[in-house]
Design a protein around this motif. Structure first.
Motif, mmCIF file in Angstrom:
data_model
loop_
_atom_site.group_PDB
_atom_site.id
_atom_site.type_symbol
_atom_site.label_atom_id
_atom_site.label_comp_id
_atom_site.label_asym_id
_atom_site.label_seq_id
_atom_site.Cartn_x
_atom_site.Cartn_y
_atom_site.Cartn_z
ATOM 1 N N SER A 112 0.824 -1.210 0.000
ATOM 2 C CA SER A 112 0.000 0.000 0.000
ATOM 3 C C SER A 112 0.857 1.259 0.000
ATOM 4 C CB SER A 112 -0.928 -0.012 1.220
ATOM 5 O OG SER A 112 -1.719 1.150 1.272
ATOM 6 N N ALA A 113 1.935 1.251 0.789
ATOM 7 C CA ALA A 113 2.825 2.415 0.829
ATOM 8 C C ALA A 113 3.507 2.642 -0.513
ATOM 9 C CB ALA A 113 3.866 2.233 1.932
ATOM 10 N N PHE A 114 3.943 1.565 -1.153
ATOM 11 C CA PHE A 114 4.629 1.700 -2.436
ATOM 12 C C PHE A 114 3.675 2.224 -3.520
ATOM 13 C CE2 PHE A 114 5.867 -0.141 -6.549
ATOM 14 C CZ PHE A 114 7.122 0.412 -6.698
ATOM 15 N N ILE A 115 2.455 1.686 -3.555
ATOM 16 C CA ILE A 115 1.504 2.118 -4.581
ATOM 17 C C ILE A 115 1.110 3.576 -4.368
ATOM 18 C CG2 ILE A 115 -0.817 1.754 -5.504
ATOM 19 C CD1 ILE A 115 -0.494 -1.201 -4.935
ATOM 20 N N SER A 116 0.854 3.966 -3.132
ATOM 21 C CA SER A 116 0.473 5.352 -2.862
ATOM 22 C C SER A 116 1.607 6.313 -3.213
ATOM 23 C CB SER A 116 0.076 5.511 -1.394
ATOM 24 O OG SER A 116 1.117 5.085 -0.533
ATOM 25 N N LEU A 117 2.837 5.947 -2.878
ATOM 26 C CA LEU A 117 3.972 6.799 -3.247
ATOM 27 C C LEU A 117 4.145 6.871 -4.752
ATOM 28 C CD1 LEU A 117 6.466 8.448 -2.438
ATOM 29 C CD2 LEU A 117 7.728 6.302 -2.245
ATOM 30 N N LEU A 118 3.973 5.759 -5.437
ATOM 31 C CA LEU A 118 4.102 5.743 -6.894
ATOM 32 C C LEU A 118 3.042 6.621 -7.555
ATOM 33 C CD1 LEU A 118 5.530 4.522 -9.377
ATOM 34 C CD2 LEU A 118 3.892 2.642 -9.275
ATOM 35 N N LEU A 119 1.813 6.546 -7.077
ATOM 36 C CA LEU A 119 0.744 7.379 -7.633
ATOM 37 C C LEU A 119 1.020 8.855 -7.415
ATOM 38 C CD1 LEU A 119 -2.509 5.402 -6.696
ATOM 39 C CD2 LEU A 119 -1.214 5.362 -8.830
ATOM 40 N N THR A 120 1.560 9.191 -6.247
ATOM 41 C CA THR A 120 1.885 10.597 -5.975
ATOM 42 C C THR A 120 2.981 11.097 -6.905
ATOM 43 O OG1 THR A 120 1.318 10.248 -3.642
ATOM 44 C CG2 THR A 120 2.569 12.212 -4.166
ATOM 45 N N LEU A 121 3.996 10.283 -7.126
ATOM 46 C CA LEU A 121 5.086 10.680 -8.028
ATOM 47 C C LEU A 121 4.582 10.861 -9.456
ATOM 48 C CD1 LEU A 121 7.960 8.350 -6.742
ATOM 49 C CD2 LEU A 121 7.835 10.831 -6.535
ATOM 50 N N ILE A 122 3.751 9.935 -9.917
ATOM 51 C CA ILE A 122 3.233 10.046 -11.289
ATOM 52 C C ILE A 122 2.342 11.269 -11.427
ATOM 53 C CG2 ILE A 122 1.780 8.922 -13.021
ATOM 54 C CD1 ILE A 122 2.721 6.235 -11.947
ATOM 55 N N ALA A 123 1.485 11.503 -10.433
ATOM 56 C CA ALA A 123 0.592 12.661 -10.497
ATOM 57 C C ALA A 123 1.387 13.965 -10.471
ATOM 58 C CB ALA A 123 -0.394 12.620 -9.326
ATOM 59 N N LEU A 124 2.429 14.013 -9.651
ATOM 60 C CA LEU A 124 3.212 15.241 -9.542
ATOM 61 C C LEU A 124 3.976 15.550 -10.825
ATOM 62 C CD1 LEU A 124 4.149 17.514 -7.627
ATOM 63 C CD2 LEU A 124 5.997 15.998 -6.876
ATOM 64 N N GLY A 125 4.435 14.538 -11.523
ATOM 65 C CA GLY A 125 5.268 14.779 -12.696
ATOM 66 C C GLY A 125 4.563 14.732 -14.035
ATOM 67 N N SER A 126 3.310 14.302 -14.076
ATOM 68 C CA SER A 126 2.611 14.169 -15.358
ATOM 69 C C SER A 126 1.871 15.467 -15.725
ATOM 70 C CB SER A 126 1.618 13.002 -15.310
ATOM 71 O OG SER A 126 0.736 13.146 -14.216
ATOM 72 N N ASP A 127 1.412 15.526 -16.957
ATOM 73 C CA ASP A 127 0.852 16.762 -17.512
ATOM 74 C C ASP A 127 -0.613 16.626 -17.908
ATOM 75 O OD1 ASP A 127 3.445 17.878 -17.375
ATOM 76 O OD2 ASP A 127 3.956 16.903 -19.272
ATOM 77 N N HIS A 128 -1.356 15.749 -17.257
ATOM 78 C CA HIS A 128 -2.763 15.544 -17.623
ATOM 79 C C HIS A 128 -3.681 15.816 -16.433
ATOM 80 C CE1 HIS A 128 -0.800 13.507 -20.979
ATOM 81 N NE2 HIS A 128 -1.947 13.535 -21.621
ATOM 82 N N TRP A 129 -3.471 16.956 -15.806
ATOM 83 C CA TRP A 129 -4.337 17.354 -14.703
ATOM 84 C C TRP A 129 -5.645 17.950 -15.217
ATOM 85 C CZ3 TRP A 129 -3.583 17.548 -9.221
ATOM 86 C CH2 TRP A 129 -2.425 16.887 -8.791
ATOM 87 N N VAL A 130 -5.539 18.763 -16.238
ATOM 88 C CA VAL A 130 -6.722 19.435 -16.803
ATOM 89 C C VAL A 130 -6.666 19.279 -18.315
ATOM 90 C CG1 VAL A 130 -7.956 21.616 -17.062
ATOM 91 C CG2 VAL A 130 -6.825 21.088 -14.896
ATOM 92 N N LEU A 131 -7.800 18.945 -18.892
ATOM 93 C CA LEU A 131 -7.924 18.824 -20.346
ATOM 94 C C LEU A 131 -8.884 19.903 -20.830
ATOM 95 C CD1 LEU A 131 -8.366 14.926 -20.570
ATOM 96 C CD2 LEU A 131 -6.230 16.249 -20.588
#
Length: 208
Positions: A53-72
């Motif tokens: 659970s800790a690894f998945i939550s950290l991975l999701l946070t990293l992907i969300a922070l670095g990706s460019d698809h917050w708003v379309l």
């Protein structure tokens, strides 16, 4: 002869052997071994579940922070750091100017970054529970649980700030992207990690 046959039929069968009586110290050892095995199995399940659970939550946070698809917005993708628009062959991305960015973007970045650090501490601490070493009087499981809850709080503030500041801009061509969804998904996973780490800490204390 008939009398002997009748007497042989009336003879009662031999009594059953008495049950095996174990000494009380043997019984206590058997009971203690079963309780110990159950405790170890519970600890192992909690450890594996908390680490995943800790690894998945950290991975999701990293992907969300670095990706460019917050708003379309139509064909335009906006993230926390840059926005991209389609070109003839691919997407062209442009970095935001620090002076032109809204304050909500700065706040979202900052709290997601703090959440990422706390999540990394939680994940590392839970992974260290598989190794037999101790950092003084610091409890690895309790520290990981507290770090997970701090990460959940930081992510919640970041996502609530971003959601509240952009809600009035909704239109028919405006929508949230998958990066926004990953950011919100990491929040309950951090809570689940903390919820698993606290029982693990109690199990470790009991086993000790």
């Amino acid at each position: 002869m008939p009398t002997l046959w009748i007497q042989s039929c009336l003879i009662a069968p031999p009594p059953a052997p008495p049950p095996l009586l174990l000494p009380f110290w043997v019984k206590s050892k058997v009971h203690l071994a079963s309780v110990t095995d159950l405790t170890v199995l519970t600890m192992l399940i909690l450890q594996i579940s908390a680490v995943v659970s800790a690894f998945i939550s950290l991975l999701l946070t990293l992907i969300a922070l670095g990706s460019d698809h917050w708003v379309l917005i139509g064909n335009l993708n906006r993230g926390l750091w840059k926005f991209c628009r389609p070109s003839a062959s691919s997407y062209i991305c442009f970095t935001y100017s620090m002076d032109l960015e809204p304050d909500s973007y700065h706040a979202t970045r900052a709290f997601l970054f703090f959440g990422m650090i706390a999540g990394a501490i939680s994940c590392i601490g839970l992974c260290c529970t598989f190794f037999p070493f101790q950092l003084g009087s610091i409890s690895k499981t309790k520290s990981s649980a507290i770090a997970s809850l701090i990460a959940a709080g930081c992510v919640l503030i970041a996502m609530a700030t971003f959601t509240g500041c952009l809600t009035p801009q909704r239109s028919s061509e405006w929508s949230y992207g998958w990066s926004f969804g990953l950011g919100w998904a990491s929040f309950p996973l951090f809570l689940i990690t903390g919820g698993l780490a606290f029982p693990l800490d109690r199990a470790v204390s009991t086993a000790a």
